[in-house]
Design a protein around this motif. Structure first.
Motif, PDB file in Angstrom:
ATOM      1  N   UNK B 168      45.418  34.164  27.152  1.00 15.85           N
ATOM      2  CA  UNK B 168      44.015  34.378  27.499  1.00 15.85           C
ATOM      3  C   UNK B 168      43.884  35.677  28.282  1.00 15.85           C
ATOM      4  N   UNK B 169      43.058  36.569  27.739  1.00 16.15           N
ATOM      5  CA  UNK B 169      42.830  37.856  28.368  1.00 16.15           C
ATOM      6  C   UNK B 169      41.441  37.832  28.988  1.00 16.15           C
ATOM      7  N   UNK B 170      41.376  38.079  30.298  1.00 14.29           N
ATOM      8  CA  UNK B 170      40.093  38.094  30.995  1.00 14.29           C
ATOM      9  C   UNK B 170      39.669  39.531  31.205  1.00 14.29           C
ATOM     10  N   UNK B 171      38.457  39.844  30.737  1.00 11.92           N
ATOM     11  CA  UNK B 171      37.946  41.208  30.804  1.00 11.92           C
ATOM     12  C   UNK B 171      36.955  41.315  31.964  1.00 11.92           C
ATOM     13  N   UNK B 172      37.133  42.368  32.769  1.00  9.81           N
ATOM     14  CA  UNK B 172      36.244  42.606  33.903  1.00  9.81           C
ATOM     15  C   UNK B 172      35.738  44.038  33.803  1.00  9.81           C
ATOM     16  N   UNK B 193      46.354  37.620  31.170  1.00 16.22           N
ATOM     17  CA  UNK B 193      46.317  39.077  31.295  1.00 16.22           C
ATOM     18  C   UNK B 193      44.912  39.462  31.739  1.00 16.22           C
ATOM     19  N   UNK B 194      44.798  40.244  32.793  1.00 15.31           N
ATOM     20  CA  UNK B 194      43.495  40.727  33.261  1.00 15.31           C
ATOM     21  C   UNK B 194      43.334  42.191  32.900  1.00 15.31           C
ATOM     22  N   UNK B 212      43.687  41.671  41.974  1.00 21.54           N
ATOM     23  CA  UNK B 212      45.109  41.536  42.344  1.00 21.54           C
ATOM     24  C   UNK B 212      45.262  40.618  43.541  1.00 21.54           C
ATOM     25  N   UNK B 213      44.358  40.786  44.509  1.00 16.48           N
ATOM     26  CA  UNK B 213      44.402  39.944  45.708  1.00 16.48           C
ATOM     27  C   UNK B 213      44.237  38.474  45.345  1.00 16.48           C
ATOM     28  N   UNK B 214      43.294  38.208  44.462  1.00 11.25           N
ATOM     29  CA  UNK B 214      43.054  36.815  44.088  1.00 11.25           C
ATOM     30  C   UNK B 214      44.225  36.238  43.321  1.00 11.25           C
ATOM     31  N   UNK B 215      44.839  37.077  42.477  1.00  9.87           N
ATOM     32  CA  UNK B 215      45.998  36.589  41.719  1.00  9.87           C
ATOM     33  C   UNK B 215      47.143  36.244  42.666  1.00  9.87           C
ATOM     34  N   UNK B 229      49.482  40.320  34.725  1.00  6.72           N
ATOM     35  CA  UNK B 229      49.275  41.733  35.035  1.00  6.72           C
ATOM     36  C   UNK B 229      47.780  42.078  35.021  1.00  6.72           C
ATOM     37  N   UNK B 230      47.450  43.168  35.734  1.00  2.69           N
ATOM     38  CA  UNK B 230      46.079  43.681  35.717  1.00  2.69           C
ATOM     39  C   UNK B 230      46.129  45.099  35.163  1.00  2.69           C
ATOM     40  N   UNK B 231      45.479  45.322  34.051  1.00  2.00           N
ATOM     41  CA  UNK B 231      45.528  46.631  33.394  1.00  2.00           C
ATOM     42  C   UNK B 231      44.169  47.313  33.421  1.00  2.00           C
TER      43      UNK B 231
END
Lengths: 319, 319
Positions: B168-172, B193-194, B212-215, B229-231
């Motif tokens: 699941x990829x979360x898009x922000x 994956x964010x 990143x903090x929340x993860x 990861x956050x990309x």
């Protein structure tokens, strides 16, 4: 979750006598899907059917809590007993998500004639369609004349919750593109009363026009049909509140006079019965000797050795 | 809806041979809950399990379609066959809601190696949990190496759909308060994956830091756990695309190496089997002699003569 066995007759009697803690305890039984619910519902049944259930929906930011608070005040001023049930279908994870939003209702927190409760949906085991009608049933039997059913978030869950109300009030606000949002989410089809809140802001006329236009587009021309009114409101100041209350009253009268109330309630009861039956069946599937069977069938499906339909047949056969 | 009986063996063969119209026809059978589905799924079963199913979620406006389009391009460049299934859980009313959003994908409309399909949820008769896995099964058996499962809207339905994906990829996007939204909707718990899209905009660093903090707050410390990861991405220009693809690949490898893929798929298959079984039981409730019984029971419940549990028992007894 493991508490001592509740004394159901005493709890029901206390709730009927208007004790808020008893009402709260009964709704907790609903949230926890307590086995005692069966007896609770059996005892409450004769006292249900009085309350006017008003669903309140709308996007975040339109002022749902402020509006609910204003409406509660108006109903209390008429001497009615009021219930507020806030359901958060967007949070499968915790029961506390609504606390922040509920601050507005603190005005009424010490009022004996108002029951307030928020409820998160509990995963998918029957979900909203299972728990919400039973919580409404508790508030109804506890003597509420009006129950506001407030939902957070938009989308299908909101439509489902709205379907549990006698009257669905859709809340909008100027300049939020809510008209289009409403149409998209199918809210237009479910709204009995439309209210444009924050009506002292710019753009209120555009929003009023948009929503009226959409209503007349979708209008059914038959005589006796309900034509959803669109009201302006400034909930914070109470401006327009009397008109909104009058619109809700009018719809309540219409529901009763035309027999629509009875029809809607029968349809809802049928869905409630079905939801409870489905939950019973799901629990049997899970506890079946059975649990091992399902895992083995799932493994076969993942391996491509079996299709899910054939696997489902096996489960159904065992019930 | 009433068409001639489909020639299932021929359709399945054509879909397996890569004919887009056959694939489309099979997904239409899923949407219509066609009785022929049983035979379709039986025949497809041996060919399933190859595809990497990637769920794509995120609030409106983060650029889901642009990102999907970019990812499709990247996967095609590697010679992979790609499926795109867009599900709209917010629209119970029509199947056309997504057309506007799909414009971005027109880049790939003439590419033989890409299947695209949008699907509205069809009321509550099993809903997403029933239809989506079967549509994925069709695309998988048709030879897709990667399937993007894109959802519109947020909330519980999105969480449910995301649960159908392997990854699941979360898009922000910067400056949309998405971090908080994500946490509220429980998206943090489901993201593997964010990706922060529109990373050329102001505020990207704040969003990266927030997420990143929340993860790290929610992080499980055990060895072998996946650390999401956050990309950064600018989907329109393709900047950062290679990193996102690498993150997806890495998660896919992790899923396989740790046995998590098998576990997730078995859990999903169990849910799929259960959903089909529940739907079968619901249909029996509705068609039961039976339909009359349910109406009579609902009437008794509305009148307060019977509680919904006792009524549900009567229905279950008849099955």
């Amino acid at each position: 979750m493991s508490r001592r066995q509740p004394d159901v007759p005493a709890l029901v009697e206390a709730a009927r006598a208007g004790q808020p803690r008893a009402v709260a305890r009964l709704i907790t039984l609903v949230e926890n899907a307590d086995p005692a619910l069966r007896e609770v519902m059996e005892r409450l049944a004769p006292y249900t059917g009085n309350a006017h259930i008003i669903g309140l929906t709308g996007s975040p930011g339109v002022g749902k809590s402020t509006t609910t608070s204003a409406l509660v005040g108006a109903m209390r001023a008429r001497g009615l007993r009021v219930g507020v049930l806030a359901v958060d279908p967007s949070s499968p994870f915790s029961g506390g998500a609504l606390l922040g939003d509920r601050i507005r209702l603190i005005d009424h927190a010490l009022d004996d004639g108002v029951y307030m409760r928020s409820m998160a949906s509990r995963g998918h085991l029957g979900g909203l369609s299972w728990a919400t009608p039973q919580a409404l049933r508790v508030l109804d039997a506890a003597g509420c004349d009006v129950i506001f059913l407030e939902t957070v978030g938009v989308g299908q869950s909101e439509v489902e919750v709205a379907a549990l109300a006698d009257t669905t009030m859709v809340l909008l606000a100027p300049g939020m593109g809510d008209g289009i949002q409403a149409a998209k989410a199918g809210i237009l089809e479910i709204g009995d009363v439309f209210v444009v809140n924050k009506a002292d802001r710019d753009g209120v006329d555009v929003t009023m026009r948009d929503i009226r236009g959409m209503i007349s587009l979708g209008e059914r021309k038959e005589a006796g049909q309900w034509r959803p009114p669109v009201e302006k409101l400034v909930a914070e100041k109470g401006d327009g509140l009397a008109d909104v209350v009058a619109a809700l009253d009018k719809h309540w009268e219409w529901l009763q006079e035309t027999g629509t109330l009875q029809q809607r309630r029968e349809r809802r009861a049928a869905e409630e019965i079905e939801a409870i039956a489905v939950r019973t069946l799901r629990m049997r599937m899970g506890t079946l000797d059975g649990a091992g069977d399902l895992a083995a069938l799932a493994e076969a499906v993942v391996a491509g050795e079996q299709d899910p339909y054939t696997a489902a047949d096996r489960i159904v056969e065992h019930l």
